[in-house]
Motif scaffolding. Sequence first.
Motif, PDB file in Angstrom:
ATOM      1  N   LEU A   5       0.810  -1.220   0.000  1.00  0.00           N
ATOM      2  CA  LEU A   5       0.000   0.000   0.000  1.00  0.00           C
ATOM      3  C   LEU A   5       0.845   1.274   0.000  1.00  0.00           C
ATOM      4  N   GLN A   6       2.151   1.115  -0.077  1.00  0.00           N
ATOM      5  CA  GLN A   6       3.093   2.248  -0.112  1.00  0.00           C
ATOM      6  C   GLN A   6       2.969   3.139   1.121  1.00  0.00           C
ATOM      7  N   VAL A   7       2.707   2.507   2.255  1.00  0.00           N
ATOM      8  CA  VAL A   7       2.595   3.237   3.517  1.00  0.00           C
ATOM      9  C   VAL A   7       3.991   3.619   3.993  1.00  0.00           C
ATOM     10  N   ALA A   8       4.172   4.887   4.341  1.00  0.00           N
ATOM     11  CA  ALA A   8       5.490   5.393   4.722  1.00  0.00           C
ATOM     12  C   ALA A   8       5.861   5.082   6.165  1.00  0.00           C
ATOM     13  N   TRP A   9       4.857   4.907   7.020  1.00  0.00           N
ATOM     14  CA  TRP A   9       5.111   4.709   8.458  1.00  0.00           C
ATOM     15  C   TRP A   9       4.054   3.772   9.021  1.00  0.00           C
ATOM     16  N   ARG A  10       4.496   2.827   9.844  1.00  0.00           N
ATOM     17  CA  ARG A  10       3.541   1.949  10.520  1.00  0.00           C
ATOM     18  C   ARG A  10       4.127   1.544  11.869  1.00  0.00           C
ATOM     19  N   ASP A  11       3.260   1.516  12.885  1.00  0.00           N
ATOM     20  CA  ASP A  11       3.711   1.123  14.222  1.00  0.00           C
ATOM     21  C   ASP A  11       2.506   0.594  14.984  1.00  0.00           C
ATOM     22  N   THR A  12       2.776   0.061  16.172  1.00  0.00           N
ATOM     23  CA  THR A  12       1.703  -0.402  17.048  1.00  0.00           C
ATOM     24  C   THR A  12       1.778   0.332  18.377  1.00  0.00           C
ATOM     25  N   ALA A  13       0.612   0.601  18.946  1.00  0.00           N
ATOM     26  CA  ALA A  13       0.558   1.296  20.233  1.00  0.00           C
ATOM     27  C   ALA A  13       0.789   0.343  21.398  1.00  0.00           C
ATOM     28  N   GLY A  14       0.729  -0.968  21.152  1.00  0.00           N
ATOM     29  CA  GLY A  14       0.989  -1.943  22.204  1.00  0.00           C
ATOM     30  C   GLY A  14      -0.126  -2.096  23.223  1.00  0.00           C
ATOM     31  N   ILE A  15      -1.330  -1.697  22.850  1.00  0.00           N
ATOM     32  CA  ILE A  15      -2.484  -1.907  23.741  1.00  0.00           C
ATOM     33  C   ILE A  15      -2.890  -3.375  23.652  1.00  0.00           C
ATOM     34  N   PRO A  16      -3.210  -4.038  24.771  1.00  0.00           N
ATOM     35  CA  PRO A  16      -3.567  -5.455  24.724  1.00  0.00           C
ATOM     36  C   PRO A  16      -4.774  -5.719  23.832  1.00  0.00           C
ATOM     37  N   ASP A  17      -4.678  -6.742  23.002  1.00  0.00           N
ATOM     38  CA  ASP A  17      -5.779  -7.133  22.128  1.00  0.00           C
ATOM     39  C   ASP A  17      -6.963  -7.602  22.969  1.00  0.00           C
ATOM     40  N   ALA A  18      -8.170  -7.262  22.520  1.00  0.00           N
ATOM     41  CA  ALA A  18      -9.422  -7.557  23.228  1.00  0.00           C
ATOM     42  C   ALA A  18      -9.553  -6.744  24.514  1.00  0.00           C
ATOM     43  N   ARG A  19      -8.614  -5.812  24.725  1.00  0.00           N
ATOM     44  CA  ARG A  19      -8.678  -4.920  25.882  1.00  0.00           C
ATOM     45  C   ARG A  19      -8.404  -3.484  25.461  1.00  0.00           C
ATOM     46  N   VAL A  20      -8.938  -3.121  24.302  1.00  0.00           N
ATOM     47  CA  VAL A  20      -8.830  -1.725  23.877  1.00  0.00           C
ATOM     48  C   VAL A  20      -9.840  -0.929  24.705  1.00  0.00           C
ATOM     49  N   GLU A  21      -9.328  -0.166  25.644  1.00  0.00           N
ATOM     50  CA  GLU A  21     -10.170   0.581  26.572  1.00  0.00           C
ATOM     51  C   GLU A  21      -9.851   2.069  26.477  1.00  0.00           C
ATOM     52  N   ASN A  22     -10.880   2.882  26.658  1.00  0.00           N
ATOM     53  CA  ASN A  22     -10.701   4.325  26.576  1.00  0.00           C
ATOM     54  C   ASN A  22     -10.225   4.856  27.925  1.00  0.00           C
ATOM     55  N   THR A  23      -8.936   4.652  28.175  1.00  0.00           N
ATOM     56  CA  THR A  23      -8.331   5.087  29.429  1.00  0.00           C
ATOM     57  C   THR A  23      -7.400   6.272  29.176  1.00  0.00           C
ATOM     58  N   TRP A  24      -7.055   6.969  30.242  1.00  0.00           N
ATOM     59  CA  TRP A  24      -6.126   8.092  30.126  1.00  0.00           C
ATOM     60  C   TRP A  24      -4.783   7.615  29.568  1.00  0.00           C
ATOM     61  N   GLU A  25      -4.307   6.485  30.047  1.00  0.00           N
ATOM     62  CA  GLU A  25      -3.024   5.956  29.589  1.00  0.00           C
ATOM     63  C   GLU A  25      -3.050   5.672  28.084  1.00  0.00           C
ATOM     64  N   ASN A  26      -4.124   5.060  27.616  1.00  0.00           N
ATOM     65  CA  ASN A  26      -4.210   4.743  26.195  1.00  0.00           C
ATOM     66  C   ASN A  26      -4.381   5.995  25.334  1.00  0.00           C
ATOM     67  N   ARG A  27      -5.126   6.965  25.838  1.00  0.00           N
ATOM     68  CA  ARG A  27      -5.266   8.219  25.095  1.00  0.00           C
ATOM     69  C   ARG A  27      -3.911   8.897  24.927  1.00  0.00           C
ATOM     70  N   LEU A  28      -3.099   8.862  25.973  1.00  0.00           N
ATOM     71  CA  LEU A  28      -1.774   9.476  25.902  1.00  0.00           C
ATOM     72  C   LEU A  28      -0.858   8.740  24.921  1.00  0.00           C
ATOM     73  N   LYS A  29      -0.985   7.418  24.837  1.00  0.00           N
ATOM     74  CA  LYS A  29      -0.177   6.646  23.890  1.00  0.00           C
ATOM     75  C   LYS A  29      -0.441   7.115  22.460  1.00  0.00           C
ATOM     76  N   ILE A  30      -1.704   7.326  22.150  1.00  0.00           N
ATOM     77  CA  ILE A  30      -2.057   7.754  20.798  1.00  0.00           C
ATOM     78  C   ILE A  30      -1.736   9.231  20.601  1.00  0.00           C
ATOM     79  N   ALA A  31      -1.994  10.038  21.618  1.00  0.00           N
ATOM     80  CA  ALA A  31      -1.695  11.473  21.527  1.00  0.00           C
ATOM     81  C   ALA A  31      -0.209  11.700  21.263  1.00  0.00           C
ATOM     82  N   ARG A  32       0.647  10.862  21.845  1.00  0.00           N
ATOM     83  CA  ARG A  32       2.090  10.977  21.615  1.00  0.00           C
ATOM     84  C   ARG A  32       2.409  10.746  20.142  1.00  0.00           C
ATOM     85  N   VAL A  33       1.754   9.762  19.535  1.00  0.00           N
ATOM     86  CA  VAL A  33       1.962   9.492  18.107  1.00  0.00           C
ATOM     87  C   VAL A  33       1.458  10.659  17.258  1.00  0.00           C
TER      88      VAL A  33
END
Length: 238
Positions: free
Chosen positions: A65-93
């Motif tokens: 797909l010619q994607v220039a950048w790809r990474d993972t946030a490392g949030i546990p699978d089946a445990r994607v939760e809207n927490t402050w910690e997870n929001r900060l992980k994405i906000a950093r990206v």
Amino acid sequence: MSATLDVLAIAAHRDDSEQTCGGTLLKMAQAGHRTGILDLTQGEMGTRGTAEERAAEAKAAAKILQVAWRDTAGIPDARVENTWENRLKIARVIREQRPRVVILPYWEGRHPDHYTSSKLGYEACFLAGLAKLDLPGKPHRPFKIIYATLYYDIRPSFVVDITAQFEKRLEAVYAYKSQFTDQEAGKGDFPAQSDIRSRVEAMARFYGMFVGVKYGEPFLQKEVGLVQDLTAIPVKSI
């Protein structure tokens, strides 16, 4: 510092972006835009495949797909939760990659990880723009957030013509051999490999029909669009 992204797709699992907006990401890359994918989890809880297998497959799909950048946030699978910690992980990206457009999953659906990713991603984009937030990098908020709706039956705001990108999009889906080859694990939930093309094609043709093209990908936007010139509205009537 790496170049900033024009378009960033955020999704719960490796292969979600390929299925819902892969053609659009490729089209944007072919138009000279820098694209990226943030997978929130490694997909380790999936019925098929391991996290390691899916990481290799995601790398192969990104190349297609010619994607220039790809990474993972490392949030546990089946445990994607809207927490402050997870929001900060994405906000950093968001601050690091500074995307102009973010593609999120639609905010309703069958899989909790999918619809939670939608709200989580939206709130992270907001947080990333707060000047007083104790987070590395300069504040940044995307100019536009749109929602990929292929996983949910809702009328889209617009459809992207992916006719020229369809075969490569399908190739990117096929890159996930751990998910889309015939096997006993998940046999009742996954389509047979021989059916994948017809299913993907049927959906793309359905949405393409909305705008008079062969293949399309659907998206939704929350905002009301501003129009200055009625003769320049980028919508084809059929």
